[in-house]
Scaffold this active site. Sequence first.
Site, PDB file in Angstrom:
ATOM      1  N   ARG A 180       0.817  -1.225   0.000  1.00 35.52           N
ATOM      2  CA  ARG A 180       0.000   0.000   0.000  1.00 35.52           C
ATOM      3  C   ARG A 180       0.845   1.267   0.000  1.00 35.52           C
ATOM      4  NH1 ARG A 180      -4.320  -1.681  -1.985  1.00 35.52           N
ATOM      5  NH2 ARG A 180      -5.471   0.141  -1.195  1.00 35.52           N
ATOM      6  N   LEU A 181       2.106   1.159  -0.370  1.00 32.38           N
ATOM      7  CA  LEU A 181       2.984   2.327  -0.452  1.00 32.38           C
ATOM      8  C   LEU A 181       2.966   2.831  -1.889  1.00 32.38           C
ATOM      9  CD1 LEU A 181       5.915   1.058   1.796  1.00 32.38           C
ATOM     10  CD2 LEU A 181       3.999   2.552   2.413  1.00 32.38           C
TER      11      LEU A 181
END
Length: 202
Positions: A180-181
Amino acid sequence: MSETEADFTQESEPYKLFAAWLKDAERSEPNDPNAMTVATVDPDGLPNARMVLLKAYDPRGFVFYTNFESQKGQEILASGKAALLFHWKSLKRQVRVRGTVTPVAKEEADAYYASRDRGSRIGAWASKQSRPLESRFALEKAVAEYGLKFGISEIPRPDYWSGFRVAPQSIEFWKDGMFRLHDRIRFEPDGMGSWSKSRLYP
């Protein structure tokens, strides 16, 4: 190197980057790679969102067409503002646009309307978009009546049917990242005919 492989965060011109991403989407998306959400607000400030198709874009903005008497048409004419969202699931990318909205020139609307197939042009006359419809038969009857009215003659563009151009105050590019970066880059006009660019936390 395609934009799929390149580091898109190095691009300094948002329309060039958008063109590359749309081209990638045209190769990968099974349906309507030019589909976008248009978000507006009603007079009470309640948001509305719906899918439409992007029909043109250039440095002036992003263009779509609609019935100006529809809910979206009335809300845009009242506020002069809208937001757009492109989501290409196959590429794990999205583009967000926020900006001011103006109607396209009459000549531009006429040219696009003339390019539509005949059934779609008749449909623009028959549909009282966003208003209550008593039955499917009533719509089909209206289509048949306008079909008979125009026959084989040219079908003029209704005055209430035209296009909107969204002139961006910001364009944000988002690309999926591990854990989720994600990568997020936002472009904003710098007031001198160019763009400022900033990276955002995911």
